[in-house]
Write a protein that holds these residues in place. Structure first.
Motif, PDB file in Angstrom:
ATOM      1  N   GLN A 120       0.835  -1.197   0.000  1.00  0.00           N
ATOM      2  CA  GLN A 120       0.000   0.000   0.000  1.00  0.00           C
ATOM      3  C   GLN A 120       0.871   1.249   0.000  1.00  0.00           C
ATOM      4  O   GLN A 120       1.762   1.407   0.807  1.00  0.00           O
ATOM      5  CB  GLN A 120      -0.891  -0.004   1.250  1.00  0.00           C
ATOM      6  CG  GLN A 120      -1.940  -1.100   1.205  1.00  0.00           C
ATOM      7  CD  GLN A 120      -2.887  -0.946   0.018  1.00  0.00           C
ATOM      8  OE1 GLN A 120      -3.538   0.066  -0.126  1.00  0.00           O
ATOM      9  NE2 GLN A 120      -2.950  -1.954  -0.828  1.00  0.00           N
ATOM     10  N   VAL A 121       0.612   2.080  -0.960  1.00  0.00           N
ATOM     11  CA  VAL A 121       1.373   3.319  -1.076  1.00  0.00           C
ATOM     12  C   VAL A 121       0.375   4.456  -0.932  1.00  0.00           C
ATOM     13  O   VAL A 121      -0.721   4.397  -1.485  1.00  0.00           O
ATOM     14  CB  VAL A 121       2.042   3.409  -2.458  1.00  0.00           C
ATOM     15  CG1 VAL A 121       2.909   4.649  -2.540  1.00  0.00           C
ATOM     16  CG2 VAL A 121       2.836   2.157  -2.739  1.00  0.00           C
ATOM     17  N   ALA A 122       0.750   5.447  -0.188  1.00  0.00           N
ATOM     18  CA  ALA A 122      -0.166   6.574  -0.009  1.00  0.00           C
ATOM     19  C   ALA A 122      -0.426   7.230  -1.354  1.00  0.00           C
ATOM     20  O   ALA A 122       0.491   7.652  -2.043  1.00  0.00           O
ATOM     21  CB  ALA A 122       0.454   7.576   0.949  1.00  0.00           C
ATOM     22  N   SER A 123      -1.682   7.238  -1.774  1.00  0.00           N
ATOM     23  CA  SER A 123      -2.021   7.832  -3.055  1.00  0.00           C
ATOM     24  C   SER A 123      -2.303   9.309  -2.860  1.00  0.00           C
ATOM     25  O   SER A 123      -2.915   9.713  -1.893  1.00  0.00           O
ATOM     26  CB  SER A 123      -3.255   7.121  -3.603  1.00  0.00           C
ATOM     27  OG  SER A 123      -3.579   7.638  -4.840  1.00  0.00           O
ATOM     28  N   ILE A 175      -4.188  11.081  -4.727  1.00  0.00           N
ATOM     29  CA  ILE A 175      -5.604  11.331  -4.972  1.00  0.00           C
ATOM     30  C   ILE A 175      -6.380  10.232  -4.248  1.00  0.00           C
ATOM     31  O   ILE A 175      -6.183   9.057  -4.531  1.00  0.00           O
ATOM     32  CB  ILE A 175      -5.924  11.241  -6.483  1.00  0.00           C
ATOM     33  CG1 ILE A 175      -4.980  12.137  -7.286  1.00  0.00           C
ATOM     34  CG2 ILE A 175      -7.387  11.548  -6.740  1.00  0.00           C
ATOM     35  CD1 ILE A 175      -5.207  13.614  -7.128  1.00  0.00           C
ATOM     36  N   PRO A 176      -7.244  10.576  -3.330  1.00  0.00           N
ATOM     37  CA  PRO A 176      -7.985   9.526  -2.633  1.00  0.00           C
ATOM     38  C   PRO A 176      -8.943   8.827  -3.587  1.00  0.00           C
ATOM     39  O   PRO A 176      -9.655   9.476  -4.345  1.00  0.00           O
ATOM     40  CB  PRO A 176      -8.754  10.292  -1.550  1.00  0.00           C
ATOM     41  CG  PRO A 176      -8.837  11.693  -2.050  1.00  0.00           C
ATOM     42  CD  PRO A 176      -7.657  11.927  -2.920  1.00  0.00           C
ATOM     43  N   VAL A 177      -8.890   7.503  -3.594  1.00  0.00           N
ATOM     44  CA  VAL A 177      -9.766   6.741  -4.477  1.00  0.00           C
ATOM     45  C   VAL A 177     -10.642   5.845  -3.631  1.00  0.00           C
ATOM     46  O   VAL A 177     -10.159   5.060  -2.825  1.00  0.00           O
ATOM     47  CB  VAL A 177      -8.941   5.887  -5.475  1.00  0.00           C
ATOM     48  CG1 VAL A 177      -9.859   5.021  -6.306  1.00  0.00           C
ATOM     49  CG2 VAL A 177      -8.119   6.794  -6.370  1.00  0.00           C
ATOM     50  N   THR A 178     -11.952   5.964  -3.807  1.00  0.00           N
ATOM     51  CA  THR A 178     -12.893   5.197  -3.019  1.00  0.00           C
ATOM     52  C   THR A 178     -13.066   3.816  -3.641  1.00  0.00           C
ATOM     53  O   THR A 178     -13.178   3.704  -4.852  1.00  0.00           O
ATOM     54  CB  THR A 178     -14.274   5.896  -3.025  1.00  0.00           C
ATOM     55  OG1 THR A 178     -14.040   7.281  -2.818  1.00  0.00           O
ATOM     56  CG2 THR A 178     -15.191   5.344  -1.987  1.00  0.00           C
ATOM     57  N   GLN A 179     -13.055   2.793  -2.823  1.00  0.00           N
ATOM     58  CA  GLN A 179     -13.320   1.445  -3.328  1.00  0.00           C
ATOM     59  C   GLN A 179     -14.758   1.064  -2.960  1.00  0.00           C
ATOM     60  O   GLN A 179     -15.039   0.766  -1.805  1.00  0.00           O
ATOM     61  CB  GLN A 179     -12.347   0.439  -2.684  1.00  0.00           C
ATOM     62  CG  GLN A 179     -10.941   0.517  -3.232  1.00  0.00           C
ATOM     63  CD  GLN A 179     -10.839   0.040  -4.667  1.00  0.00           C
ATOM     64  OE1 GLN A 179     -11.719  -0.656  -5.172  1.00  0.00           O
ATOM     65  NE2 GLN A 179      -9.793   0.426  -5.348  1.00  0.00           N
TER      66      GLN A 179
END
Lengths: 277, 180
Positions: A248-251, A253-257
């Motif tokens: 897991q890498v801090a993205s 842009i937040p992406v909702t799953q």
């Protein structure tokens, strides 16, 4: 549209693989540094080849193949100069000079020799012309490309190139599902047959190398030849774990799953939106 | 607000930035820089971190399109960009067979990052020297099940078609897994 490029970027082996698998009809024209070669195909099979301005007449090919003596060659050159190859071939068969099989084998060997020369070229512009076929008066042959490709692929010696072609040895092989491709018709070496025995989606290339006591370079060379000839395909080894997901890498842009129940409706909303753009 | 993303990847100069630019509702947030390597100077600038486009679906949902840098030395960005993607598009320049092998390698890399659906877009199909789709499929060694779509990245309708085909593949994948 074009099938053209430079052999530096797309090799003769790759081109022949494409022509074989796509069962192409037409003529491949290769402009090398010193000569131009034309190779014609019918439905993915070698039909004819001409190198530069070389004498490609039937009488010369038969003489070079030692099917005609020097006096016969000279006499035919003088007296049958205006005859087409087809007419001359018929004349020679009817006069019992030679049989049809000898003519076809001589032509086949001549064309294959021209093609084999091509495999040594590393540079040269190529283009494939679907509308260009051998001249009507020439006798054509019908030679499967698989054995020619295997022979050409054997000439590849560079480990670096082979690593590019087959980067991962922990992958398995399976026989290609191609009608008409029968392994028994291929001229394989003893080492190649050894590898063929182990081809099975359960065995990785590395395992086959161990079983046959081959080095990485040896096994890569053989697998490369079999791949290019369209005999085998690379597949994920049965039972091999799927690649682990990346850490897991801090993205930025937040992406909702979304959960699985929402996903289908979400995709349908995306489809509708893109249609309306 | 829900956000989802799709990634557009492919070799250098395959047309990724143009692809996103054709459908993004915002000016693409681009990180283009002048090219420093002489051998890659087939265009003036290249993407070094990512391109970023946006399509607002409704007040609750936004689709982001991320374009990856094409040059190999920026590939550390690929993994970051692939995280959480719905699917990805591999752009291939139909006129440059020398990039086919790299396209194949990028495709394999992304498949390893995330087993999400993907499609391959054969870009620059309007050019006279473009390879035919069937020939490209063999050259790229694509499984017959993988969609290889003709594309001209500057033509919005063709770009829409590529994105729609990817979404259809995502939908089919969900249905085959019994989701939704």
């Amino acid at each position: 549209m074009a099938l053209k490029g430079n052999l530096r970027d797309y090799t003769v082996t790759h081109l022949f693989r494409l022509i074989n698998l796509a069962q192409k009809t037409g003529t491949l024209i290769v402009d090398g540094p010193n000569e131009k070669v034309l190779v014609s195909f019918r439905e993915g099979k070698l039909a004819y080849a001409q190198a530069g301005q070389e004498d490609n007449s039937l009488v010369t090919i038969l003489y070079q193949a030692k099917k005609l003596t020097a006096p016969q060659y000279r006499a035919l050159k003088e007296r049958a100069g205006n005859m087409s190859d087809k007419e001359l071939g018929l004349l020679l068969v009817n006069a019992n000079y030679i049989n049809q099989q000898d003519i076809l084998v001589s032509l086949q060997n001549h064309f294959v020799a021209i093609v084999n020369r091509l495999f040594t070229w590393v540079e040269g512009f190529f283009r494939f012309e679907s509308d260009l076929l051998p001249p009507d008066d020439k006798i054509t042959v019908r030679v499967s490309l698989e054995n020619i490709i295997i022979e050409g692929a054997r000439q590849l010696r560079e480990l670096e190139q082979l690593q590019d072609e087959i980067p991962n040895l922990d992958i398995a092989l399976k026989f290609a599902d191609r009608p008409g491709a029968n392994i028994r018709n291929f001229n394989l070496s003893v080492e190649e047959w050894q590898v063929v025995r182990y081809i099975n989606p359960k065995n990785t290339i590395r395992q086959i190398a161990r079983a046959t006591k081959m080095s990485d370079l040896q096994i890569r060379k053989i697998v490369y030849a079999l791949l290019q000839a369209g005999l085998v395909e690379l597949v994920r080894a049965e039972g091999a774990p799927r690649p682990a997901p990346p850490p897991q890498v801090a993205s930025r842009i937040p992406v909702t799953q979304p959960n699985p129940e929402e996903q289908k409706s979400l995709i349908n909303r995306l489809i509708n939106r893109i249609r309306s753009l | 607000m829900q956000t989802v993303k799709m990634v557009v990847t492919g070799p250098f100069n395959a047309g990724k930035t143009e692809f996103i630019r054709s459908v993004s509702e915002i000016d693409v947030v681009s990180t283009e820089r002048k090219i420093s390597t002489e051998s890659e100077r087939v265009k003036e600038t290249t993407t070094v971190a990512m391109d970023f486009g946006r399509i607002t679906v409704d007040e609750d949902l936004v689709l982001y399109l991320f374009g990856t840098p094409g040059q190999k030395r920026f590939d550390f960005m690929w993994e970051i960009l692939s995280e959480g993607m719905l699917g990805f598009v591999v752009m291939v320049d139909s006129t440059r067979p020398e990039t086919f092998r790299e396209a194949r390698s990028i495709l394999e890399t992304f498949r390893a990052y995330a087993p999400t659906p993907y499609v391959v877009a054969a870009n620059k199909q309007d050019r006279e020297d473009a390879w035919e789709i069937d020939d490209m499929r063999i050259a790229l060694r694509l499984d017959p099940k993988i969609k290889l779509l003709p594309c001209v990245a500057t033509e919005k309708e063709m770009v829409k078609n590529v994105l729609l085909e990817l979404l259809y593949s995502i939908l089919a994948d969900m249905e085959s897994k019994g989701g939704g």
